[in-house]
Scaffold this active site. Structure first.
Site, mmCIF file in Angstrom:
data_model
loop_
_atom_site.group_PDB
_atom_site.id
_atom_site.type_symbol
_atom_site.label_atom_id
_atom_site.label_comp_id
_atom_site.label_asym_id
_atom_site.label_seq_id
_atom_site.Cartn_x
_atom_site.Cartn_y
_atom_site.Cartn_z
ATOM 1 N N ARG A 282 0.839 -1.207 0.000
ATOM 2 C CA ARG A 282 0.000 0.000 0.000
ATOM 3 C C ARG A 282 0.875 1.259 0.000
ATOM 4 O O ARG A 282 1.087 1.880 -1.039
ATOM 5 C CB ARG A 282 -0.966 -0.039 1.205
ATOM 6 C CG ARG A 282 -2.102 0.971 1.122
ATOM 7 C CD ARG A 282 -1.741 2.365 1.549
ATOM 8 N NE ARG A 282 -1.269 2.448 2.932
ATOM 9 C CZ ARG A 282 -0.758 3.546 3.479
ATOM 10 N NH1 ARG A 282 -0.645 4.654 2.751
ATOM 11 N NH2 ARG A 282 -0.335 3.543 4.734
ATOM 12 N N ASP A 283 1.421 1.595 1.133
ATOM 13 C CA ASP A 283 2.238 2.812 1.225
ATOM 14 C C ASP A 283 3.441 2.711 0.289
ATOM 15 O O ASP A 283 3.855 3.707 -0.324
ATOM 16 C CB ASP A 283 2.698 2.979 2.685
ATOM 17 C CG ASP A 283 3.282 4.337 2.990
ATOM 18 O OD1 ASP A 283 3.341 5.186 2.098
ATOM 19 O OD2 ASP A 283 3.689 4.544 4.146
ATOM 20 N N HIS B 288 5.107 4.549 12.690
ATOM 21 C CA HIS B 288 5.344 4.419 11.247
ATOM 22 C C HIS B 288 6.430 5.437 10.889
ATOM 23 O O HIS B 288 6.166 6.642 10.812
ATOM 24 C CB HIS B 288 4.017 4.726 10.553
ATOM 25 C CG HIS B 288 4.018 4.679 9.071
ATOM 26 N ND1 HIS B 288 3.292 3.752 8.351
ATOM 27 C CD2 HIS B 288 4.635 5.446 8.136
ATOM 28 C CE1 HIS B 288 3.458 3.963 7.053
ATOM 29 N NE2 HIS B 288 4.270 4.988 6.899
ATOM 30 N N HIS C 140 9.533 6.954 8.513
ATOM 31 C CA HIS C 140 10.183 7.033 7.209
ATOM 32 C C HIS C 140 11.660 7.305 7.448
ATOM 33 O O HIS C 140 12.027 8.015 8.397
ATOM 34 C CB HIS C 140 9.542 8.141 6.361
ATOM 35 C CG HIS C 140 8.272 7.691 5.717
ATOM 36 N ND1 HIS C 140 8.063 7.702 4.361
ATOM 37 C CD2 HIS C 140 7.149 7.169 6.255
ATOM 38 C CE1 HIS C 140 6.861 7.223 4.088
ATOM 39 N NE2 HIS C 140 6.277 6.902 5.222
ATOM 40 N N CYS D 185 4.147 9.372 0.497
ATOM 41 C CA CYS D 185 2.812 9.844 0.156
ATOM 42 C C CYS D 185 2.950 10.897 -0.928
ATOM 43 O O CYS D 185 3.714 11.851 -0.786
ATOM 44 C CB CYS D 185 2.136 10.429 1.388
ATOM 45 S SG CYS D 185 0.534 11.156 1.018
ATOM 46 N N ASN E 162 9.813 4.470 3.137
ATOM 47 C CA ASN E 162 9.463 3.915 4.439
ATOM 48 C C ASN E 162 10.676 3.202 5.013
ATOM 49 O O ASN E 162 11.548 2.734 4.267
ATOM 50 C CB ASN E 162 8.350 2.880 4.264
ATOM 51 C CG ASN E 162 7.001 3.519 4.045
ATOM 52 O OD1 ASN E 162 6.405 4.040 4.967
ATOM 53 N ND2 ASN E 162 6.529 3.492 2.816
#
Ligand code: COA
Ligand code: ZN
Length: 314
Positions: free
Chosen positions: A18-19, A211, A213, A244, A253
């Protein structure tokens, strides 16, 4: 108080499909996405964020979410959450047999306005019925608080602002809140501060996820700070992909292979095979037509019995 230090189990929440993919311009076929997810499950990952039921105009790479979820073989014991921005997304998720969702807002209005066209308050109002319905269906529910450490549009974010949003999300019934360092500006001292502030606001550490990065190389240091503060759930993306599209400057990430190496060498249990993750990382890098540039993707793992690098394929 934090949980006991004898609790050595860490949950790795994989966001690669996803990300990781949402910001990639090279189109990846549905079949290749399915294969990637299978490789991630083969590696032992038990939470794999599969895709997003957002506007295909906003995120073209994930426009095949319905087909992906319809054809994805579910494995027992594996959770496949999907991102849902609104009731329309929830209906799509329901039609494809989803049982775990993530909603997403942020600590700053500027970021949510760019990302989802709503203020933070508007996003919370929009999520209320979505989370209520998902709760009735018995689904697992996560909520992201993006820009928890800093915003690409307004700069410094006070931790209390992130915690206030997280607390409101918890009040809407989510099982877990995930604090996102969307543009990778946070440092370890801020992680400890945020964990403690959130606990003080009634968000148990077992309901907190982080989360990170690795934009500025601080992601693993931040994981170490989270672990020391009692957090046991961390997001990462195999191959270190992602970012994003509405967060200029967001890169990479935290790579799952870098996280797994770090946890293994520090004797944390997590059930994920580094060799398996490296196989999946090479697969997706190949499909994206890019070299694998993560630290452990390049160096491999390391066998302390022999001193040799491991997991570098044939
Ligand atoms: N699934 C599919 N399409 C959707 C949708 C959903 N969940 N929600 C809205 N849409 C469509 C609408 O039908 C409309 O389509 P059209 O332009 O062809 O008529 C379009 O998206 C815009 O809908 P609207 O209700 O006016 O909302 P918006 O333009 O304010 O967009 C979001 C709001 C939330 C739907 C959109 O900003 C979005 O999907 N953002 C996701 C961003 C993201 O995933 N970022 C990365 C995660 S960090
Ligand atoms: Zn991310």
């Amino acid at each position: 108080m934090t949980r006991g230090s004898d609790d050595r189990h860490v949950r790795i929440y994989e966001v690669g499909p996803r990300d990781g993919l949402q910001n990639e311009s090279t189109p990846i076929s549905t079949a290749d996405k399915l294969r990637f997810i299978e490789l991630l499950a083969d590696a032992g990952l038990r939470e794999i964020e599969a895709t997003s039921f957002v506007s295909p105009r906003a995120i073209p790479q994930l426009a095949d979410a319905d087909e992906l979820l319809r054809t994805l073989p579910r494995r027992p014991g594996v959770r496949y959450p999907v991102l849902v921005p609104n009731e329309r997304g929830l209906a799509r998720a329901e039609a494809t047999g989803v049982d775990a969702i993530a909603v997403f807002t942020a600590a700053t209005d500027a970021f949510t306005t760019h990302n989802i066209g709503m203020s933070v308050a508007e996003s919370l109002a929009a999520f209320a019925p979505v989370l209520a319905r998902a709760g009735e269906l018995g689904w697992w529910r996560r909520a992201y608080v993006s820009t928890a450490f800093g915003c690409p549009y307004t700069g410094r974010v006070e931790p209390q602002a992130a915690v206030d949003v997280a607390r409101r999300l918890q009040d809407l019934g989510v099982d877990e809140v995930c604090f996102g360092d969307t543009i990778g500006v946070g440092v370890p001292s801020q992680v400890g501060e945020l964990v403690n502030l959130a606990q003080g606001a009634g968000i148990r550490v077992s309901r907190q996820a982080f989360h990170f990065h690795d934009t500025r190389g601080t992601a693993l240091a931040n994981v170490a700070a989270g672990l020391a503060a009692g957090v046991r759930t961390f997001d990462s993306a195999t191959g270190g992909t992602g970012g994003c599209p509405y967060a200029p400057g967001a890169a990479g990430n935290l790579a799952t292979e870098d996280l797994v190496y770090f946890l293994d060498a520090s004797d944390w249990e997590h059930g994920v095979s580094l060799d398996g993750v490296l196989d999946a990382a090479r697969f997706i890098a190949d499909k994206l037509g890019k070299p694998l540039t993560t630290k452990v993707g390049q160096a491999g793992g390391w066998d302390p019995a022999t001193g040799a690098a491991t997991g570098q394929g044939d």
